[in-house]
Design a protein around this motif. Sequence first.
Motif, PDB file in Angstrom:
ATOM      1  N   THR A 127       0.839  -1.195   0.000  1.00 60.58           N
ATOM      2  CA  THR A 127       0.000   0.000   0.000  1.00 60.58           C
ATOM      3  C   THR A 127       0.877   1.249   0.000  1.00 60.58           C
ATOM      4  O   THR A 127       1.781   1.393   0.826  1.00 60.58           O
ATOM      5  N   LEU A 128       0.605   2.165  -0.937  1.00 58.76           N
ATOM      6  CA  LEU A 128       1.355   3.417  -1.018  1.00 58.76           C
ATOM      7  C   LEU A 128       0.639   4.554  -0.298  1.00 58.76           C
ATOM      8  O   LEU A 128       1.276   5.381   0.353  1.00 58.76           O
ATOM      9  N   HIS A 129      -0.697   4.579  -0.416  1.00 60.90           N
ATOM     10  CA  HIS A 129      -1.448   5.683   0.197  1.00 60.90           C
ATOM     11  C   HIS A 129      -2.923   5.306   0.281  1.00 60.90           C
ATOM     12  O   HIS A 129      -3.470   4.680  -0.635  1.00 60.90           O
ATOM     13  N   ASN A 130      -3.550   5.671   1.373  1.00 60.30           N
ATOM     14  CA  ASN A 130      -4.989   5.503   1.550  1.00 60.30           C
ATOM     15  C   ASN A 130      -5.645   6.876   1.644  1.00 60.30           C
ATOM     16  O   ASN A 130      -5.282   7.670   2.519  1.00 60.30           O
ATOM     17  N   GLU A 131      -6.563   7.158   0.741  1.00 63.07           N
ATOM     18  CA  GLU A 131      -7.342   8.378   0.845  1.00 63.07           C
ATOM     19  C   GLU A 131      -8.434   8.154   1.879  1.00 63.07           C
ATOM     20  O   GLU A 131      -9.166   7.179   1.814  1.00 63.07           O
ATOM     21  N   GLU A 132      -8.544   9.042   2.823  1.00 63.21           N
ATOM     22  CA  GLU A 132      -9.490   8.855   3.920  1.00 63.21           C
ATOM     23  C   GLU A 132     -10.904   8.631   3.399  1.00 63.21           C
ATOM     24  O   GLU A 132     -11.491   9.492   2.740  1.00 63.21           O
ATOM     25  N   GLY A 133     -11.450   7.478   3.697  1.00 61.38           N
ATOM     26  CA  GLY A 133     -12.794   7.143   3.262  1.00 61.38           C
ATOM     27  C   GLY A 133     -12.938   6.963   1.771  1.00 61.38           C
ATOM     28  O   GLY A 133     -14.055   6.892   1.249  1.00 61.38           O
ATOM     29  N   GLY A 134     -11.796   6.858   1.055  1.00 63.13           N
ATOM     30  CA  GLY A 134     -11.863   6.794  -0.398  1.00 63.13           C
ATOM     31  C   GLY A 134     -11.045   5.675  -0.992  1.00 63.13           C
ATOM     32  O   GLY A 134     -11.133   4.525  -0.556  1.00 63.13           O
ATOM     33  N   ALA A 135     -10.210   6.026  -1.961  1.00 63.27           N
ATOM     34  CA  ALA A 135      -9.481   5.025  -2.740  1.00 63.27           C
ATOM     35  C   ALA A 135      -8.184   4.607  -2.067  1.00 63.27           C
ATOM     36  O   ALA A 135      -7.633   5.310  -1.219  1.00 63.27           O
ATOM     37  N   GLN A 136      -7.703   3.455  -2.477  1.00 59.44           N
ATOM     38  CA  GLN A 136      -6.415   2.930  -2.020  1.00 59.44           C
ATOM     39  C   GLN A 136      -5.466   2.886  -3.212  1.00 59.44           C
ATOM     40  O   GLN A 136      -5.796   2.344  -4.270  1.00 59.44           O
ATOM     41  N   ILE A 137      -4.278   3.468  -3.024  1.00 59.33           N
ATOM     42  CA  ILE A 137      -3.224   3.410  -4.037  1.00 59.33           C
ATOM     43  C   ILE A 137      -2.229   2.346  -3.599  1.00 59.33           C
ATOM     44  O   ILE A 137      -1.708   2.398  -2.485  1.00 59.33           O
ATOM     45  N   ALA A 138      -1.976   1.373  -4.448  1.00 57.40           N
ATOM     46  CA  ALA A 138      -1.117   0.258  -4.055  1.00 57.40           C
ATOM     47  C   ALA A 138      -0.338  -0.255  -5.259  1.00 57.40           C
ATOM     48  O   ALA A 138      -0.631   0.079  -6.413  1.00 57.40           O
ATOM     49  N   LEU A 139       0.655  -1.079  -4.965  1.00 57.84           N
ATOM     50  CA  LEU A 139       1.364  -1.835  -5.984  1.00 57.84           C
ATOM     51  C   LEU A 139       1.032  -3.303  -5.817  1.00 57.84           C
ATOM     52  O   LEU A 139       0.919  -3.797  -4.687  1.00 57.84           O
ATOM     53  N   THR A 140       0.864  -3.998  -6.920  1.00 54.82           N
ATOM     54  CA  THR A 140       0.759  -5.456  -6.895  1.00 54.82           C
ATOM     55  C   THR A 140       1.984  -6.023  -7.585  1.00 54.82           C
ATOM     56  O   THR A 140       2.498  -5.441  -8.545  1.00 54.82           O
ATOM     57  N   ARG A 141       2.457  -7.134  -7.084  1.00 59.65           N
ATOM     58  CA  ARG A 141       3.674  -7.754  -7.623  1.00 59.65           C
ATOM     59  C   ARG A 141       3.442  -9.250  -7.734  1.00 59.65           C
ATOM     60  O   ARG A 141       3.155  -9.918  -6.739  1.00 59.65           O
ATOM     61  N   VAL A 142       3.548  -9.776  -8.956  1.00 62.60           N
ATOM     62  CA  VAL A 142       3.261 -11.185  -9.208  1.00 62.60           C
ATOM     63  C   VAL A 142       4.461 -11.802  -9.927  1.00 62.60           C
ATOM     64  O   VAL A 142       5.007 -11.209 -10.869  1.00 62.60           O
ATOM     65  N   LEU A 221      -8.356  -7.916   3.047  1.00 56.92           N
ATOM     66  CA  LEU A 221      -8.366  -6.825   2.083  1.00 56.92           C
ATOM     67  C   LEU A 221      -9.328  -5.722   2.510  1.00 56.92           C
ATOM     68  O   LEU A 221      -9.029  -4.532   2.371  1.00 56.92           O
ATOM     69  N   ARG A 222     -10.494  -6.126   3.029  1.00 57.11           N
ATOM     70  CA  ARG A 222     -11.462  -5.123   3.486  1.00 57.11           C
ATOM     71  C   ARG A 222     -10.930  -4.348   4.687  1.00 57.11           C
ATOM     72  O   ARG A 222     -11.145  -3.141   4.814  1.00 57.11           O
ATOM     73  N   ARG A 223     -10.215  -5.049   5.545  1.00 62.62           N
ATOM     74  CA  ARG A 223      -9.696  -4.411   6.761  1.00 62.62           C
ATOM     75  C   ARG A 223      -8.725  -3.281   6.438  1.00 62.62           C
ATOM     76  O   ARG A 223      -8.715  -2.249   7.126  1.00 62.62           O
ATOM     77  N   TYR A 224      -7.922  -3.466   5.410  1.00 67.31           N
ATOM     78  CA  TYR A 224      -6.887  -2.478   5.114  1.00 67.31           C
ATOM     79  C   TYR A 224      -7.305  -1.475   4.039  1.00 67.31           C
ATOM     80  O   TYR A 224      -6.499  -0.621   3.657  1.00 67.31           O
ATOM     81  N   HIS A 225      -8.526  -1.575   3.565  1.00 69.13           N
ATOM     82  CA  HIS A 225      -8.990  -0.597   2.567  1.00 69.13           C
ATOM     83  C   HIS A 225      -9.726   0.537   3.257  1.00 69.13           C
ATOM     84  O   HIS A 225     -10.595   0.315   4.089  1.00 69.13           O
ATOM     85  N   PRO A 226      -9.379   1.811   2.922  1.00 68.55           N
ATOM     86  CA  PRO A 226      -9.989   2.954   3.640  1.00 68.55           C
ATOM     87  C   PRO A 226     -11.497   3.077   3.436  1.00 68.55           C
ATOM     88  O   PRO A 226     -12.189   3.633   4.276  1.00 68.55           O
ATOM     89  N   HIS A 227     -12.002   2.539   2.327  1.00 70.26           N
ATOM     90  CA  HIS A 227     -13.432   2.630   2.049  1.00 70.26           C
ATOM     91  C   HIS A 227     -14.260   1.843   3.051  1.00 70.26           C
ATOM     92  O   HIS A 227     -15.404   2.201   3.356  1.00 70.26           O
ATOM     93  N   THR A 228     -13.668   0.768   3.603  1.00 65.67           N
ATOM     94  CA  THR A 228     -14.426  -0.112   4.495  1.00 65.67           C
ATOM     95  C   THR A 228     -13.875  -0.122   5.924  1.00 65.67           C
ATOM     96  O   THR A 228     -14.375  -0.854   6.773  1.00 65.67           O
ATOM     97  N   SER A 229     -12.849   0.667   6.187  1.00 65.90           N
ATOM     98  CA  SER A 229     -12.233   0.635   7.514  1.00 65.90           C
ATOM     99  C   SER A 229     -12.670   1.790   8.398  1.00 65.90           C
ATOM    100  O   SER A 229     -12.071   2.051   9.436  1.00 65.90           O
ATOM    101  N   LEU A 230     -13.705   2.505   7.980  1.00 70.25           N
ATOM    102  CA  LEU A 230     -14.185   3.623   8.786  1.00 70.25           C
ATOM    103  C   LEU A 230     -14.931   3.129  10.036  1.00 70.25           C
ATOM    104  O   LEU A 230     -15.542   2.075  10.001  1.00 70.25           O
TER     105      LEU A 230
END
Length: 230
Positions: A127-142, A221-230
């Motif tokens: 995770t790079l940045h969580n917008e409060e109550g909004g989107a999550q900016i992240a990197l995925t690496r496979v 995933l829900r726990r660490y996403h700002p949209h659902t962690s309020l």
Amino acid sequence: MTHYHPSIETLTDYAAGALSLSHSLCVSTHLEHCSECQQQVKKLEILGAQLFEQNRMPPQELRHLKDQLFAKLEQQDTSTEATQTVGVVERIKDKGGKIPKSLRQFITKGYDDLTWMHLSPSFKIATLHNEEGGAQIALTRVKAGAHMPTHTHTGDEITLVLEGAFSDETGIYRQGDFISRDARHKHKPIVTKDAECICLTVLDAPIEFTGWFTRLLNPILRRYHPHTSL
């Protein structure tokens, strides 16, 4: 060469400064790889300035002005400009390694120095940045040749390929490609066998894994996403 681009509506909002931080970040990173969209944004910025100056014109005259402006821009020789712009991007990359200029506010050293959360032996997220109550900016690496678990989207998702390539049911995506997904999409991305794939993602809401085992990861995933962690 990139084959998948932001929509004209997204580029218009970007040129007007109307996109959110997270979505603007994805567009900016795409522009570092795409001279075609660089030129499109330049046109939109010029058009916006012209329309701002002529905002009291009747609608039909505004449309005529728009057509004239785009015709004039199309007549210009933009090949030299495009080459020069891409050259600047390459020099910036050479100085700072593989990290795009637009991401260096979040990635100060390198991909390996980020805090990665392993969701499977071949797939991890930082995770790079969580917008409060909004989107999550992240990197995925496979890892090369591996796949990301089949999943659906509970909101909009933007993916920008930074390194490597992957495919799904709708195409093959390589460095610089910009992919938009929404709740209608269910897919299983597979990375090409020649190299690992690193992507920038913006999630307005968490993805949902659909596999019998991987769905156990959904609460994480829900726990660490700002949209659902309020």
